[in-house]
Motif scaffolding. Structure first.
Motif, PDB file in Angstrom:
ATOM      1  N   SER A  65       0.865  -1.202   0.000  1.00  9.99           N
ATOM      2  CA  SER A  65       0.000   0.000   0.000  1.00  9.99           C
ATOM      3  C   SER A  65       0.885   1.230   0.000  1.00  9.99           C
ATOM      4  CB  SER A  65      -0.899   0.044   1.242  1.00  9.99           C
ATOM      5  OG  SER A  65      -1.532   1.306   1.321  1.00  9.99           O
ATOM      6  N   GLY A  67      -0.499   4.246   0.132  1.00  9.66           N
ATOM      7  CA  GLY A  67      -1.190   5.239   0.970  1.00  9.66           C
ATOM      8  C   GLY A  67      -2.022   6.243   0.177  1.00  9.66           C
ATOM      9  N   LYS A 238     -11.376  -4.710   1.614  1.00 14.40           N
ATOM     10  CA  LYS A 238     -10.973  -6.051   1.183  1.00 14.40           C
ATOM     11  C   LYS A 238     -10.239  -5.913  -0.136  1.00 14.40           C
ATOM     12  CE  LYS A 238     -11.106  -9.610   2.897  1.00 14.40           C
ATOM     13  NZ  LYS A 238      -9.871 -10.117   3.368  1.00 14.40           N
ATOM     14  N   ASN A 265     -12.010  -4.122  -3.364  1.00 14.74           N
ATOM     15  CA  ASN A 265     -11.276  -3.680  -4.561  1.00 14.74           C
ATOM     16  C   ASN A 265     -10.307  -4.737  -5.059  1.00 14.74           C
ATOM     17  OD1 ASN A 265      -9.110  -1.135  -2.924  1.00 14.74           O
ATOM     18  ND2 ASN A 265      -9.628  -3.180  -2.283  1.00 14.74           N
TER      19      ASN A 265
END
Ligand code: PMT
Length: 320
Positions: A65, A67, A238, A265
């Protein structure tokens, strides 16, 4: 995973309890002089947690991720009149910085350091970037001046979950006016602190290879929903790579943890389309409700996504 597993996780966590007092101070600012709450408060989590392999950490496992989702969502919640606690991975993307090429900040600037240049002297934003930079600066300054954005950084899974619990317990008195929007990518496996080696793992001590045994992290969604902040509006996320699993897994999160909505997603298409999955409505014959959110004409999908979450939260407030 039982309550005992959750208790054990926190008992063994390395200590840092600084989040609670910062959240407490922030929360006071969201009340007027008569003690009334002036705006709802959302905790947006953002970025990936790390799992250290050594206490003096040299190596770690990371979660995917950057962010972006969290940072842009935080901006949209501020815009919608929420106070935002932004629990984010240190050095991940921050609100009001999207569009600024973080690695090339010097490309934005020109420097005039000749003493005889008078008022021209100093560092200036180049003309082509000035509109973008001033819009980012202005919005960041507005949020700072209004005192409606609190940034709390984390690095490890331990820091993330400790802070999340502290935030949830501090926001509990807000009841339905608190929202949790859990976009952070949280590790499912880890090495418990008591079992973790102190110093850097020495490759010379291992022959053919190195076998790592990880334990399951207790899932915190259920405890958040039922114990830490039982009245708050909880939106979990999710992420899947297999389209065939996505909606089923999101639906399972609802029945298992009792969250109010799941943003589902797919890795490759997450910037174009997401699904907001909600518990079955009795008026709908018990079927799960799904809002399909597409980026459409918007620059970023987080605008229609946050609009949808705000709409659902308002409905939750009025249903009380
Ligand atoms: O940051 P970007 O690059 O913009 O990408 C955004 C995103 C794809 C990371 C984001 O949209 C997203 O999907 N985030 C959640 C990803 C994820 O890790 O999902 P998960 O299946 O591991 O966890 C599901 C939920 O359970 C999460 O809301 C998490 O907070 C929660 N969880 C996870 C582990 C754990 N031990 N306890 C939990 O409560």
């Amino acid at each position: 995973m039982s309550t005992d597993d959750v208790e054990r996780f926190f008992r063994d966590c390395p200590a840092d309890d600084s989040a609670a007092s910062r959240v407490q101070t922030f929360l006071k600012r969201q009340h007027d002089s008569t003690g009334n709450l002036t705006r709802p408060v959302v905790c947006v989590t953002s970025g990936g947690t790390t799992v250290p392999l050594e206490r003096h950490c040299v190596r770690f496992i990371d979660n995917f991720s950057g962010g972006t989702r969290g940072a842009l969502s935080a901006e949209n919640f501020l815009q919608a009149g929420y106070a935002v606690i932004f629990l984010h991975r240190r050095h991940s993307i921050q609100p009001f910085t999207k569009g600024l090429p973080s690695g090339q900040i010097l490309d934005f600037l020109t420097s005039v350091l000749e003493p005889d240049e008078g008022p021209q002297q100093g560092v200036h934003v180049t003309e082509s970037a000035s509109e973008l930079v001033s819009s980012c600066v202005q919005r960041a300054q507005e949020a700072a001046a209004s005192g409606t954005l609190l940034r709390l950084p984390f690095e490890t899974l331990f820091e993330y979950l400790k802070s999340l619990r502290a935030i949830a317990e501090t926001l509990r008195p807000l009841g339905r006016h608190a929202v949790f929007y859990l976009a952070a990518a949280v590790s499912d496996f880890y090495i418990p602190w008591p079992q973790m080696v102190e110093h850097k793992i020495q490759s010379a001590e291992f022959g053919e290879g190195f076998h790592l045994e990880l334990q399951k992290v207790p899932k915190m969604l259920g405890v958040l929903r039922r114990a830490w902040a039982p009245e708050a509006f909880i939106v979990s996320f999710k992420l899947e790579t297999d389209e065939g699993l996505l909606i089923t897994k999101a639906t399972n999160s609802i029945s298992k943890y009792g969250v109010h909505a799941v943003v589902a997603n797919i890795l490759e298409t997450r910037k174009e389309v997401v699904h907001v999955v909600r518990p079955a409505d009795t008026d709908n014959g018990g079927r799960t409700e799904i809002d399909r959110i597409a980026r459409g004409q918007e620059q970023f999908i987080e605008k229609p996504l946050v609009d949808d979450v705000v709409r659902l939260h308002h409905r939750y407030l009025t249903a009380a």
